[in-house]
Enzyme design. Structure first.
Site, PDB file in Angstrom:
ATOM      1  N   GLU A   1     -15.645   1.494  -0.371  1.00 29.37           N
ATOM      2  CA  GLU A   1     -16.769   0.627   0.020  1.00 29.37           C
ATOM      3  C   GLU A   1     -16.370  -0.820   0.289  1.00 29.37           C
ATOM      4  O   GLU A   1     -16.959  -1.753  -0.266  1.00 29.37           O
ATOM      5  CB  GLU A   1     -17.891   0.706  -1.026  1.00 29.37           C
ATOM      6  CG  GLU A   1     -18.501   2.081  -1.108  1.00 29.37           C
ATOM      7  CD  GLU A   1     -19.833   2.134  -1.850  1.00 29.37           C
ATOM      8  OE1 GLU A   1     -20.271   1.115  -2.399  1.00 29.37           O
ATOM      9  OE2 GLU A   1     -20.458   3.218  -1.847  1.00 29.37           O
TER      10      GLU A   1
ATOM     11  N   GLU B   1     -19.104  10.246  -2.220  1.00 28.62           N
ATOM     12  CA  GLU B   1     -20.185   9.946  -3.162  1.00 28.62           C
ATOM     13  C   GLU B   1     -21.525  10.337  -2.544  1.00 28.62           C
ATOM     14  O   GLU B   1     -21.707  10.257  -1.327  1.00 28.62           O
ATOM     15  CB  GLU B   1     -20.253   8.457  -3.533  1.00 28.62           C
ATOM     16  CG  GLU B   1     -19.143   7.988  -4.429  1.00 28.62           C
ATOM     17  CD  GLU B   1     -19.230   6.517  -4.810  1.00 28.62           C
ATOM     18  OE1 GLU B   1     -20.365   5.995  -4.943  1.00 28.62           O
ATOM     19  OE2 GLU B   1     -18.171   5.902  -4.967  1.00 28.62           O
TER      20      GLU B   1
HETATM   21  C1  BGP Z   1     -21.344   3.073  -5.029  1.00 23.40           C
HETATM   22  C2  BGP Z   1     -20.056   2.762  -5.767  1.00 23.40           C
HETATM   23  C3  BGP Z   1     -19.879   3.458  -7.065  1.00 23.40           C
HETATM   24  C4  BGP Z   1     -21.141   3.809  -7.809  1.00 23.40           C
HETATM   25  C5  BGP Z   1     -22.310   4.183  -6.932  1.00 23.40           C
HETATM   26  C6  BGP Z   1     -23.648   4.186  -7.619  1.00 23.40           C
HETATM   27  O1  BGP Z   1     -21.739   1.947  -4.291  1.00 23.40           O
HETATM   28  O2  BGP Z   1     -18.950   3.102  -4.957  1.00 23.40           O
HETATM   29  O3  BGP Z   1     -18.920   2.758  -7.797  1.00 23.40           O
HETATM   30  O4  BGP Z   1     -21.385   3.078  -8.912  1.00 23.40           O
HETATM   31  O5  BGP Z   1     -22.443   3.363  -5.807  1.00 23.40           O
HETATM   32  O6  BGP Z   1     -24.130   2.874  -7.656  1.00 23.40           O
HETATM   33  P1  BGP Z   1     -24.711   2.192  -8.944  1.00 23.40           P
HETATM   34  O7  BGP Z   1     -23.639   2.303  -9.972  1.00 23.40           O
HETATM   35  O8  BGP Z   1     -24.973   0.792  -8.543  1.00 23.40           O
HETATM   36  O9  BGP Z   1     -25.932   2.958  -9.281  1.00 23.40           O
END
Ligand code: BGP
Length: 472
Positions: free
Chosen positions: A165, A370
């Site tokens: 990201e 993800e």
């Molecule tokens: C993405 C990231 C992750 C993860 C996920 C969920 O943006 O790559 O590291 O954490 O989102 O987001 P959050 O943890 O803010 O709920």
């Protein structure tokens, strides 16, 4: 007459994801240096810090055994740069290197394919203090870090992800803890960092191919396909513009080695364009990915800007919520989509659209690194988390992958977030995503014991039946 459901390929990489700083803990053990995440203050959010997390560093063997019980074919995790090179540069740390050998060996012993992210939001603090990515020395340090990873793990790891990201670190870096800069002047620095990350990524992709001919490597941006609020041409054009700046800027650079023209003209207009030398262009052209990985949580919806503060979202800001930018695009809620408990829209159909768009643009195989549902899970009286809402979310998204495959899109695998409960980027431990529950609260570490959630049994069936159970 009944029609056989399309089955997912036998070598489909059914997996799940984590990242080092969110899951490992052991933040200063065995020679690990601090990263920007360790240096971060958690006071404004009122959430736990990353010192213990899910204690995966100490419990990885038990965790891998549970992943194997679920039937995972792949595990996507990141390697903490500061375990390998505590200062980001300089001396190697044998104990940190040994940890990832143990983890990878454990995965391979259970027939789980390791998918390694090289950098997931955790820049070594020592490098951050010397200017971070805006300092060219950081690019050299990352290339050296990559060489060490390829040397150590190259015979065991086929799938590599460069940077997680990058687009969110540029657009939401303060919230993600990857920058402390703010304001307009910060944008010049951020887009210089951005350019440096593209150079670092291209060099690492080239080195990977040179050193490991069998390996496959690709970027892992966050893609939120952008919809127009209406069919008004100005809205449609605005959606196209925001797609270019939020999404395609990053994928075009990774795959084509060139700046997206719409994004570039935006950067020039703002006075934020980085300086790009001929040598840079040669570097960008020299590193090509074998696939495009992407994180997908939802789409975004925008309208033509009004040119004043009403273009901006009034409350909340994070990597998944459309923010708006005065004079560029207006942030809009999509009235057709439900939201999760944290305000993120849920859009399975947009997932299929995203597959199509990426496949159309690049024709490279796609890997989902993800996707998932953050929720405040609770243990039932029987000691199990009955996360039917997560099952519903995953079912709807996997159905869309199957439809995308039917559309002719090449898909390598699906690694939802997350394999196990871990700490959210900015909303603490209470926002859980895992297939595996971890017995801890925000500030009470409790037993840290692991147990499988209902979604893990459901996912096991999907994997085992190659998707046929989706129709049951
Ligand atoms: C993405 C990231 C992750 C993860 C996920 C969920 O943006 O790559 O590291 O954490 O989102 O987001 P959050 O943890 O803010 O709920």
């Amino acid at each position: 007459m009944s029609i056989d459901p399309i089955l997912f390929p036998t070598d489909f990489l059914w997996g799940a994801s984590t990242s080092a700083y969110q899951v490992e803990g052991a933040w200063n053990e065995d020679g690990k240096g601090p990263s920007v995440q360790d240096a971060r203050t958690h006071v404004p959010e009122g959430t736990t810090d990353f010192t213990v997390a899910a204690d995966h560093y100490h419990r990885y063997a038990e965790d891998v055994a549970m992943m194997a019980d679920i039937g995972l074919k792949a595990y996507r995790f990141s390697i903490a740069w500061t375990r390998i090179l505590p200062e980001g540069d300089g001396a190697e740390n044998p104990a940190g290197i040994a940890f990832y050998h143990r983890l990878i060996d454990e995965l391979l012993a259970h027939d789980i394919v390791p998918i390694v992210t090289m950098f997931h939001f955790d820049l070594p603090q020592a490098l951050a203090e010397r200017g971070g990515w805006a300092n060219p020395a950081t690019v050299d340090a990352f290339v050296r870090f990559g060489d060490i990873l390829f040397r150590e793990y190259g015979s065991k790891v086929t799938y590599w992800l460069t940077i997680n990201e990058q687009n969110m670190m540029i657009q939401h870096g303060r919230m993600l803890g990857t920058t402390t800069l703010e304001g307009d002047a910060a944008q010049v620095d951020l887009f210089a960092q951005n350019h440096a990350m593209f150079l670092a990524q291209a060099r690492v992709m080239a080195r990977c191919h040179e050193l490991l001919p069998q390996a496959k490597i690709g970027p892992a941006p966050n893609i939120a396909y952008v919809y127009p609020e209406s069919c008004r041409p100005e809205d449609v054009l605005t959606a196209d513009t925001w797609n270019a700046i939020r999404n395609w800027l990053y994928t075009d650079l990774a795959v084509r080695g060139t700046y997206n023209n719409v994004a570039w003209s935006y950067l020039e207009r703002k006075g934020w364009a980085p300086s790009v030398t001929d040598e840079d262009l040669a570097v960008l052209a020299s590193g090509k990915p074998d696939f495009v990985a992407f994180n997908y949580y939802a789409t975004q919806t925008v309208a033509a800007p009004s040119g004043d503060e009403s273009d901006l979202r009034r409350r909340g800001e994070d990597q998944q919520m459309v923010r708006g930018e005065v004079g560029l695009y207006k942030a809009v809620d999509n009235p057709n989509l439900p939201k999760n408990a944290f305000g993120w829209e849920i859009d399975p159909v947009g997932f299929r659209m995203t597959f199509r768009a990426l496949w159309d643009r690049y024709g490279l195989p796609l890997l989902v690194t993800e996707n998932g549902l953050g929720a405040r899970d609770t243990l039932g009286d029987d000691g199990m988390v009955h996360d039917d809402y997560r099952i519903d979310y995953l079912q709807r998204h996997i159905e869309q992958i199957r439809l995308a495959v039917g559309d002719g899109v090449g898909v390598l695998g699906y690694c939802p977030w997350s394999a196990i409960d871990l700490i959210s980027t900015h909303q603490g431990f209470a926002k859980r995503y895992g297939f595996i529950h971890v017995d801890r609260d925000e500030f009470d570490l409790k037993s840290l014991a692991r147990s499988r959630k209902a979604s893990s049994y459901w996912y096991a069936q999907v994997i085992e039946s190659r998707g046929a159970s989706l129709d049951a």
